[in-house]
Design an enzyme around this catalytic site. Structure first.
Site, PDB file in Angstrom:
ATOM      1  N   CYS A   1      16.979 -16.661 -29.203  1.00  0.00           N
ATOM      2  CA  CYS A   1      15.999 -16.718 -30.279  1.00  0.00           C
ATOM      3  C   CYS A   1      15.369 -18.101 -30.272  1.00  0.00           C
ATOM      4  CB  CYS A   1      16.631 -16.379 -31.626  1.00  0.00           C
ATOM      5  SG  CYS A   1      17.781 -17.597 -32.193  1.00  0.00           S
TER       6      CYS A   1
ATOM      7  N   ASP B   1      21.948 -26.090 -40.103  1.00  0.00           N
ATOM      8  CA  ASP B   1      21.102 -25.244 -40.958  1.00  0.00           C
ATOM      9  C   ASP B   1      20.365 -26.038 -42.043  1.00  0.00           C
ATOM     10  OD1 ASP B   1      21.863 -23.088 -39.469  1.00  0.00           O
ATOM     11  OD2 ASP B   1      23.309 -22.310 -40.918  1.00  0.00           O
TER      12      ASP B   1
ATOM     13  N   ARG C   1      14.959 -13.224 -44.811  1.00  0.00           N
ATOM     14  CA  ARG C   1      16.255 -12.909 -44.205  1.00  0.00           C
ATOM     15  C   ARG C   1      17.374 -13.677 -44.894  1.00  0.00           C
ATOM     16  NH1 ARG C   1      16.484 -15.158 -39.008  1.00  0.00           N
ATOM     17  NH2 ARG C   1      18.656 -14.742 -39.469  1.00  0.00           N
TER      18      ARG C   1
ATOM     19  N   LYS D   1      24.632 -16.136 -47.431  1.00  0.00           N
ATOM     20  CA  LYS D   1      24.248 -15.184 -46.365  1.00  0.00           C
ATOM     21  C   LYS D   1      25.268 -15.193 -45.225  1.00  0.00           C
ATOM     22  CE  LYS D   1      21.226 -16.443 -43.020  1.00  0.00           C
ATOM     23  NZ  LYS D   1      21.637 -16.203 -41.628  1.00  0.00           N
ATOM     24  N   ASN D   2      25.607 -16.400 -44.760  1.00  0.00           N
ATOM     25  CA  ASN D   2      26.460 -16.461 -43.571  1.00  0.00           C
ATOM     26  C   ASN D   2      27.926 -16.149 -43.875  1.00  0.00           C
ATOM     27  OD1 ASN D   2      24.234 -16.941 -42.087  1.00  0.00           O
ATOM     28  ND2 ASN D   2      24.590 -19.138 -41.807  1.00  0.00           N
TER      29      ASN D   2
ATOM     30  N   ARG E   1      21.587 -18.887 -27.587  1.00  0.00           N
ATOM     31  CA  ARG E   1      22.587 -18.135 -28.349  1.00  0.00           C
ATOM     32  C   ARG E   1      23.511 -17.273 -27.464  1.00  0.00           C
ATOM     33  NH1 ARG E   1      20.603 -17.901 -33.954  1.00  0.00           N
ATOM     34  NH2 ARG E   1      22.782 -17.846 -34.433  1.00  0.00           N
TER      35      ARG E   1
HETATM   36  N1  EPU Z   1      28.018 -20.895 -28.444  1.00  0.00           N
HETATM   37  C1  EPU Z   1      28.391 -20.696 -27.139  1.00  0.00           C
HETATM   38  N2  EPU Z   1      29.011 -19.517 -26.814  1.00  0.00           N
HETATM   39  C2  EPU Z   1      29.262 -18.550 -27.743  1.00  0.00           C
HETATM   40  C3  EPU Z   1      28.888 -18.763 -29.077  1.00  0.00           C
HETATM   41  C4  EPU Z   1      28.269 -19.959 -29.403  1.00  0.00           C
HETATM   42  O1  EPU Z   1      28.177 -21.555 -26.276  1.00  0.00           O
HETATM   43  O2  EPU Z   1      29.844 -17.511 -27.372  1.00  0.00           O
HETATM   44  C5  EPU Z   1      27.362 -22.149 -28.820  1.00  0.00           C
HETATM   45  C6  EPU Z   1      25.973 -21.944 -29.420  1.00  0.00           C
HETATM   46  O3  EPU Z   1      24.991 -21.810 -28.418  1.00  0.00           O
HETATM   47  C7  EPU Z   1      25.798 -23.186 -30.247  1.00  0.00           C
HETATM   48  C8  EPU Z   1      27.217 -23.440 -30.763  1.00  0.00           C
HETATM   49  O4  EPU Z   1      28.091 -22.746 -29.878  1.00  0.00           O
HETATM   50  O5  EPU Z   1      25.425 -24.254 -29.418  1.00  0.00           O
HETATM   51  C9  EPU Z   1      27.486 -22.994 -32.187  1.00  0.00           C
HETATM   52  O6  EPU Z   1      27.060 -21.645 -32.369  1.00  0.00           O
HETATM   53  P1  EPU Z   1      27.817 -20.659 -33.338  1.00  0.00           P
HETATM   54  O7  EPU Z   1      28.456 -19.595 -32.516  1.00  0.00           O
HETATM   55  O8  EPU Z   1      28.682 -21.432 -34.268  1.00  0.00           O
HETATM   56  O9  EPU Z   1      26.597 -20.006 -34.137  1.00  0.00           O
HETATM   57  P2  EPU Z   1      26.624 -18.550 -34.766  1.00  0.00           P
HETATM   58  O10 EPU Z   1      27.990 -18.235 -35.175  1.00  0.00           O
HETATM   59  O11 EPU Z   1      25.924 -17.618 -33.863  1.00  0.00           O
HETATM   60  C10 EPU Z   1      26.265 -19.219 -37.254  1.00  0.00           C
HETATM   61  C11 EPU Z   1      25.215 -19.019 -38.308  1.00  0.00           C
HETATM   62  C12 EPU Z   1      23.998 -19.866 -37.981  1.00  0.00           C
HETATM   63  C13 EPU Z   1      24.437 -21.328 -37.897  1.00  0.00           C
HETATM   64  C14 EPU Z   1      25.542 -21.488 -36.855  1.00  0.00           C
HETATM   65  C15 EPU Z   1      26.099 -22.893 -36.769  1.00  0.00           C
HETATM   66  C16 EPU Z   1      25.561 -16.736 -39.080  1.00  0.00           C
HETATM   67  C17 EPU Z   1      25.046 -15.359 -39.216  1.00  0.00           C
HETATM   68  N3  EPU Z   1      24.841 -17.599 -38.375  1.00  0.00           N
HETATM   69  O12 EPU Z   1      25.704 -18.766 -36.032  1.00  0.00           O
HETATM   70  O13 EPU Z   1      23.101 -19.697 -39.080  1.00  0.00           O
HETATM   71  O14 EPU Z   1      23.345 -22.130 -37.541  1.00  0.00           O
HETATM   72  O15 EPU Z   1      26.634 -20.594 -37.194  1.00  0.00           O
HETATM   73  O16 EPU Z   1      26.593 -23.311 -37.989  1.00  0.00           O
HETATM   74  O17 EPU Z   1      26.587 -17.078 -39.652  1.00  0.00           O
HETATM   75  C18 EPU Z   1      21.039 -19.706 -40.169  1.00  0.00           C
HETATM   76  O18 EPU Z   1      21.631 -19.314 -41.186  1.00  0.00           O
HETATM   77  O19 EPU Z   1      19.841 -20.087 -40.190  1.00  0.00           O
HETATM   78  C19 EPU Z   1      21.747 -19.724 -38.902  1.00  0.00           C
HETATM   79  C20 EPU Z   1      21.126 -19.796 -37.730  1.00  0.00           C
END
Ligand code: EPU
Length: 420
Positions: A115, A306, A398, A22-23, A120
Site C-alpha cells: 500500500c 501512526d 476507515r 480501530k487497531n 507491507r
Molecule cells: N513487517 C515485516 N514482515 C511482516 C510483518 C511486518 O517485515 O510479516 C514489517 C513491516 O513492513 C513494518 C514493520 O514490520 O516495517 C511493522 O509492521 P507491523 O506488522 O507492526 O504493521 P501491521 O501490524 O501490519 C499495524 C497497524 C498499523 C500500524 C502498524 C505499526 C493495524 C490494523 N494496523 O500494522 O496501523 O502503523 O501496526 O504500528 O493494526 C494505521 O492505523 O494507520 C496503520 C497503518
C-alpha cells in the site's frame, strides 16, 4: 468520493470524546472466531474498517450485530474460506488467518498487497504459523494454510523494523488453541496487542507476559464467549491534540489513556504544547509559539508511526527546523507533497523529512493518500488561512469516527462534500 472543505484559521475550543481503538478492535473481532459462544464488545467505533471486518466474519459463517457501539458476534459454525473480495479490501483482515487455522485447521485468505505506506510483507506472520506446524502455500494471490493441529513452540518474531503488531496478534490467537506451550520472542508490546491478549484471557486463554516482548501461551482445548470493552484510540487522541495545538485552541479531551502515548506527550511538551491531566481528562493549550522538535518513529513505547504525519503537520507551524525520521514504513511520506501545496517547506532525505517550520500556510486543494496522511492534511487545513479541500477522505473514514462532526463541535468550519 467525498471530500472535506475546511475554512482554516479558527482555534478549536471545547470538549471531545475519544472513540474506541480501530487497531485494537480489528484483531479482537478476528478473535471472536476462536469460540462458538457469544462475544460482546463495547466501545466499538463505527468505522468503515469495522463494518468490513463484520462482513468478513459473516462471510465465514458468524452472526454479527452492531448497535450503539456494541458488537455481538456468535461464530457457532465457521468455515475456513470467506469472501475473498472483501478480505482483499482490508489489510487488517490478515489477522483472521491465525484464528481460522486454530478453529478450522484450514484457512484461505487473499494475500494483502502493498500500500502507499510501504510494501507491507507478511513473512513474519507465515514464519510464526509455520513454526506452529501449519502448512502454508502462497499461490495465485492467496495464502492457503492447513494443519492437523497447531502445536506450540518457541518463535522469534522480530523483523527488519522490529516486532510486528498484527503478526504478534495472529500468532498469539493461533497459539491459544494449539497443543502445548508457545513462546513468542520479540513480540509487539503495543497497547492494542495487550488489549487483544486481555480479551483472549477473558475467553479462557492462558497467556503470560502480557505487554512484554516475551509472550508465553499455553494452549487450551476450548475458549468461551466473553464481554469486553475496547481501549480508547490513542492515535485519535494524538490527532486531536495536534489539531488543538496547531490552531492554538483550548480543548478538553475525554476518555483518552495518556499512558498509551507518553512518547507523543513528551514531544508535544518539547514543542511548547501544554497538556494537563485533570480528573480523567486532558486539557490541551498552546500558550506561546511552537518550537521545533525532532522525532523518530519506533515500536511501542517509542513515538508511533501512526502519529508521524500529524506531528509533521504541526511542525510546519513551529519556529525552526525539525527532523522527522520514519523507521517503521519505508514510504510513509505521501503527505509531504500535499503539505507543501499548503505552503510548507519540507525536504525528504532517505528516511528523514526536514521540515522548515514557520512559513505561513494557506488553503489549497489536496489529496489524501492514506489514513494518517489525511489526518495531517485536515490539521494543516484547520491551521491554514483560507479554504482547503481534502479529497479522497474515504481513507479517513476507515479510521476516524465522525471526525468532521467532532471538529465542528470544537468550532471548526468543516463540511463533507459528497461525491467529488
Ligand atoms: N513487517 C515485516 N514482515 C511482516 C510483518 C511486518 O517485515 O510479516 C514489517 C513491516 O513492513 C513494518 C514493520 O514490520 O516495517 C511493522 O509492521 P507491523 O506488522 O507492526 O504493521 P501491521 O501490524 O501490519 C499495524 C497497524 C498499523 C500500524 C502498524 C505499526 C493495524 C490494523 N494496523 O500494522 O496501523 O502503523 O501496526 O504500528 O493494526 C494505521 O492505523 O494507520 C496503520 C497503518
Amino acid at each position: 468520493m467525498d471530500s472535506f472543505l475546511i475554512e482554516g484559521g479558527r482555534p478549536l475550543h471545547g470538549e471531545v470524546t475519544i472513540s474506541g481503538s480501530k487497531n485494537a478492535i480489528l484483531p479482537i473481532l478476528a478473535a471472536t472466531l476462536l469460540t462458538p459462544d457469544t462475544c460482546r464488545i463495547r466501545g466499538v467505533p463505527d468505522l468503515s474498517d469495522v463494518r468490513f471486518m463484520l462482513q468478513i466474519l459473516e462471510s465465514l459463517g458468524a452472526e454479527t450485530k452492531f448497535e450503539r457501539g456494541m458488537v455481538t458476534v456468535r461464530a457457532a459454525k465457521v468455515r475456513g474460506f470467506g469472501d475473498y473480495e472483501l478480505i482483499r479490501k482490508m489489510r487488517g483482515s490478515i489477522c483472521i488467518l491465525g484464528p481460522l487455522l486454530a478453529r478450522c485447521c484450514e484457512a484461505r485468505v487473499s494475500l494483502p498487497g502493498g500500500c502507499v505506506i510501504g510494501t507491507r510483507p507478511i513473512d513474519l506472520h507465515l514464519k510464526g504459523l509455520r513454526a506452529l506446524k501449519a502448512r502454508i502455500t502462497v499461490e495465485y494471490g492467496y495464502i492457503n494454510a492447513t494443519t492437523r493441529r497447531l502445536a506450540g513452540t518457541t518463535v522469534f518474531l522480530g523483523g527488519r523494523a522490529g516486532p510486528t503488531v498484527l503478526g504478534t496478534a495472529n500468532l498469539m490467537m493461533a497459539a491459544t488453541l494449539a497443543t502445548g506451550v508457545t513462546v513468542i520472542e520479540s513480540a509487539a508490546c503495543e497497547p492494542e496487542v495487550t488489549d487483544l491478549a486481555n480479551f483472549l484471557v477473558s475467553m479462557g486463554a492462558k497467556i503470560q507476559g502480557i505487554g512484554s516482548p516475551t509472550l508465553t501461551i499455553t494452549g487450551v482445548d476450548r475458549l468461551n464467549g466473553t464481554d469486553h470493552e475496547v481501549i480508547p484510540d490513542r492515535i485519535e487522541a494524538c490527532t486531536f491534540i495536534c489539531a488543538a495545538a496547531a490552531t492554538r485552541g483550548e480543548v478538553i479531551i475525554h476518555g483518552a489513556r495518556p499512558d498509551h502515548f507518553a512518547a507523543v506527550i513528551d514531544k508535544l511538551r518539547e514543542a511548547g504544547v501544554q497538556i494537563e491531566r485533570k480528573a480523567g481528562t486532558l486539557r490541551v493549550t498552546r500558550p506561546g509559539k511552537l518550537k521545533p522538535a525532532d522525532v523518530t518513529t519506533m515500536p511501542y513505547a517509542g513515538f508511533p508511526t501512526d502519529v508521524q504525519a500529524q506531528f509533521m503537520a504541526l511542525m510546519c507551524l513551529a519556529q525552526g527546523t525539525s527532523v522527522i525520521t520514519e523507521r517503521i514504513f519505508e514510504s510513509r511520506f505521501m503527505h509531504v507533497a500535499e503539505l507543501m501545496r499548503l505552503g510548507a517547506e519540507i525536504a525528504i532525505e532517505g528516511p528523514n523529512a526536514i521540515v522548515k517550520g514557520g512559513l505561513p500556510l494557506s488553503g489549497a486543494p489536496v489529496m489524501a493518500s492514506d489514513l494518517r496522511a489525511s489526518a495531517a492534511l485536515v490539521i494543516a487545513g484547520l491551521a491554514a488561512k483560507g479554504k482547503t479541500q481534502v479529497h479522497r477522505i474515504y481513507h479517513l473514514d476507515r479510521g476516524y469516527e465522525r471526525m468532521e462532526e467532532k471538529l465542528r463541535k470544537l468550532g471548526a468550519k468543516i463540511l463533507r462534500v459528497a461525491g467529488e
